[in-house]
Write a protein that holds these residues in place. Sequence first.
Motif, short mmCIF file in Angstrom:
data_model
loop_
_atom_site.label_atom_id
_atom_site.label_comp_id
_atom_site.label_asym_id
_atom_site.label_seq_id
_atom_site.Cartn_x
_atom_site.Cartn_y
_atom_site.Cartn_z
N ASN A 119 54.76 -36.73 29.14
CA ASN A 119 53.62 -36.57 29.13
C ASN A 119 52.91 -37.60 28.55
OD1 ASN A 119 53.82 -35.02 31.34
ND2 ASN A 119 53.20 -32.72 29.57
N VAL A 120 52.17 -38.59 28.67
CA VAL A 120 51.60 -39.78 28.35
C VAL A 120 49.41 -39.16 29.30
CG1 VAL A 120 51.07 -41.89 28.37
CG2 VAL A 120 53.19 -41.11 28.19
N TYR A 121 48.44 -39.47 28.57
CA TYR A 121 47.74 -39.78 28.23
C TYR A 121 46.66 -40.77 28.26
CZ TYR A 121 42.21 -39.04 28.27
OH TYR A 121 41.15 -39.04 29.05
N LYS A 122 46.39 -41.95 29.73
CA LYS A 122 46.09 -42.87 30.01
C LYS A 122 44.31 -42.95 29.25
CE LYS A 122 46.32 -46.68 32.93
NZ LYS A 122 46.39 -47.37 34.21
N SER A 123 44.58 -43.44 27.91
CA SER A 123 43.16 -43.96 27.61
C SER A 123 42.52 -45.34 27.48
CB SER A 123 42.99 -43.39 26.08
OG SER A 123 43.82 -43.55 25.23
N GLU A 124 43.39 -45.91 28.23
CA GLU A 124 43.22 -47.73 28.26
C GLU A 124 44.05 -47.96 29.40
OE1 GLU A 124 44.24 -49.65 24.60
OE2 GLU A 124 43.17 -48.00 23.01
N ASP A 125 43.27 -48.54 29.87
CA ASP A 125 43.69 -49.82 31.20
C ASP A 125 45.10 -50.18 30.70
OD1 ASP A 125 41.50 -49.60 32.13
OD2 ASP A 125 40.69 -51.41 31.63
N LEU A 127 49.09 -50.17 29.14
CA LEU A 127 49.82 -49.17 28.15
C LEU A 127 50.89 -49.56 27.57
CD1 LEU A 127 51.13 -47.02 31.94
CD2 LEU A 127 49.93 -46.66 29.98
N GLY A 128 50.48 -50.62 26.87
CA GLY A 128 51.57 -51.79 26.60
C GLY A 128 53.23 -51.63 26.50
N LEU A 129 53.87 -51.85 28.22
CA LEU A 129 54.96 -51.90 28.50
C LEU A 129 54.95 -53.04 28.93
CD1 LEU A 129 55.13 -48.07 29.69
CD2 LEU A 129 56.80 -49.21 28.21
N THR A 130 56.60 -53.75 28.87
CA THR A 130 57.27 -54.49 29.17
C THR A 130 58.41 -53.89 29.76
OG1 THR A 130 56.67 -56.25 27.93
CG2 THR A 130 58.06 -57.04 29.53
N ILE A 131 58.65 -54.45 31.43
CA ILE A 131 59.38 -53.35 32.35
C ILE A 131 60.33 -54.66 32.74
CG2 ILE A 131 59.34 -52.10 33.84
CD1 ILE A 131 58.06 -50.55 31.92
N THR A 132 62.18 -54.19 33.40
CA THR A 132 62.35 -54.92 33.47
C THR A 132 63.62 -54.48 34.51
OG1 THR A 132 63.96 -57.31 33.22
CG2 THR A 132 64.30 -55.01 31.63
N ASP A 133 64.07 -54.96 34.68
CA ASP A 133 65.57 -54.05 35.84
C ASP A 133 66.37 -54.86 35.54
OD1 ASP A 133 66.07 -55.40 38.27
OD2 ASP A 133 64.01 -55.07 38.35
N ASN A 134 67.98 -53.66 36.05
CA ASN A 134 69.30 -54.33 35.74
C ASN A 134 69.22 -55.54 37.14
OD1 ASN A 134 69.72 -52.08 37.34
ND2 ASN A 134 71.00 -51.32 36.04
N GLY A 135 69.33 -55.76 38.05
CA GLY A 135 69.43 -55.61 39.31
C GLY A 135 69.69 -54.82 40.33
N VAL A 136 70.62 -54.15 39.47
CA VAL A 136 71.05 -52.36 41.34
C VAL A 136 70.10 -51.50 40.62
CG1 VAL A 136 72.94 -54.05 41.05
CG2 VAL A 136 72.61 -51.97 39.34
N ARG A 143 59.90 -53.95 26.23
CA ARG A 143 59.23 -53.74 25.26
C ARG A 143 58.19 -53.31 25.10
NH1 ARG A 143 58.67 -59.22 25.24
NH2 ARG A 143 60.73 -59.74 23.91
N ILE A 144 57.94 -53.00 24.21
CA ILE A 144 56.37 -51.44 23.37
C ILE A 144 55.06 -52.46 22.92
CG2 ILE A 144 55.72 -49.80 22.87
CD1 ILE A 144 58.07 -48.71 23.66
N LYS A 145 54.00 -53.14 23.42
CA LYS A 145 53.48 -53.43 21.87
C LYS A 145 52.96 -53.14 21.33
CE LYS A 145 49.31 -55.82 22.40
NZ LYS A 145 48.04 -56.48 23.45
N ASP A 146 53.07 -53.29 19.96
CA ASP A 146 52.27 -52.74 18.54
C ASP A 146 51.29 -51.64 18.82
OD1 ASP A 146 55.06 -52.82 17.67
OD2 ASP A 146 54.33 -54.20 16.31
N GLY A 147 51.09 -50.94 18.95
CA GLY A 147 49.44 -50.21 18.24
C GLY A 147 48.86 -49.95 20.42
N ASP A 151 53.85 -46.98 22.39
CA ASP A 151 53.20 -47.24 21.08
C ASP A 151 53.45 -45.51 19.86
OD1 ASP A 151 54.68 -48.47 19.00
OD2 ASP A 151 52.89 -48.89 17.96
N SER A 152 52.19 -44.75 20.62
CA SER A 152 51.88 -43.49 20.03
C SER A 152 53.08 -42.75 19.98
CB SER A 152 51.13 -43.23 20.28
OG SER A 152 50.48 -43.16 21.02
N VAL A 153 53.60 -42.48 21.59
CA VAL A 153 54.07 -41.90 21.67
C VAL A 153 56.32 -42.69 21.16
CG1 VAL A 153 55.12 -40.08 24.02
CG2 VAL A 153 53.05 -41.85 24.23
#
Length: 315
Positions: A119-125, A127-136, A143-147, A151-153
């Motif tokens: 469970n994550v509380y969205k306190s900011e617009d 989240l600091g995530l970079t998403i990719t996929d495996n193509g299938v 990637r997770i942005k520092d701070g 990153d806090s979870v």
Amino acid sequence: MPLGLRGKKKAKSKETARLVEGEQAGAGVGSLPDPPVPARRLVFHTQLAHGSATGRVEDFSSIRELYEKIAGVFEISPSEILYCTLNTPKIDMEKLLGGQLGLEDFIFAHVKGLKKEVNVYKSEDSLGLTITDNGVGYAFIKRIKDGSIIDSVKTICVGDHIESINGENIVGWRHYEVAKKLKELKKEELFTLKLIEPKKAFEIEPRSKAGKSSADKIGTARGTLRLRSNGPATMEEMPSETKAKAIEKVDDLLELYMGIRDIDLATTMFEAGKDKNNPDEFATALDETLGDFAFPDEFVFDVWGAIGDAKQGGF
């Protein structure tokens, strides 16, 4: 979601060029036809990233077919494979298998491990995530942005596959669809992620039949095998350094503006713009080939700048 990517004309390899020259030189009245040249057999070595014996895979043309071949070698279901890394068993997002495979690359398959619900509380617009996929069909965290919020979870890690968001199964979604879904989550509210982390083991060193680390092979191959979602795989020469740097810059801009990294998408954008004369022509080409993305104008101008720099450097 169809993207309508244009097919790209491929240059002949040196081997093909020599074959054509040989045929022309030997052509003539009464001359015997040259014997057929056998197709080059491409065999790749593979292991499960958490530890296994070494297997061999060949005769595949797409990521999906490769996963099926790897699964057959290790007698597992293809759906167990989250993604593959090249020349390292570690969860190294810079070594992810994308649409290209070096001829000497050693493939490590990362399979499903521990399931997690967070469970994550969205306190900011952001989240600091970079998403990719495996193509299938499997999107995961690159990637997770520092701070950042994520990153806090500490139970959320790079390499985790995102299986569902607020109970909605997202298996089969592309990375940009997942990024859009996360971005649209309401601020100041709690949301739930179901994740699957790759199976891990203690320190594992790459093994090869020659007894040397497969990482020693990085960069030794001159060509690559380009895998496609439709149609046969093709052999390609390695891109020039200038072109490679420009594509990497476009990939960086994708992450900055869109929250995704996709070297194949970056390559498609570069190819769409390399023969254009101005930003308007480039924007029109993007609309024709990648209209589903609705790229912001600032992003398009920055990408055009990266392509322009590459043109000046020559490629």
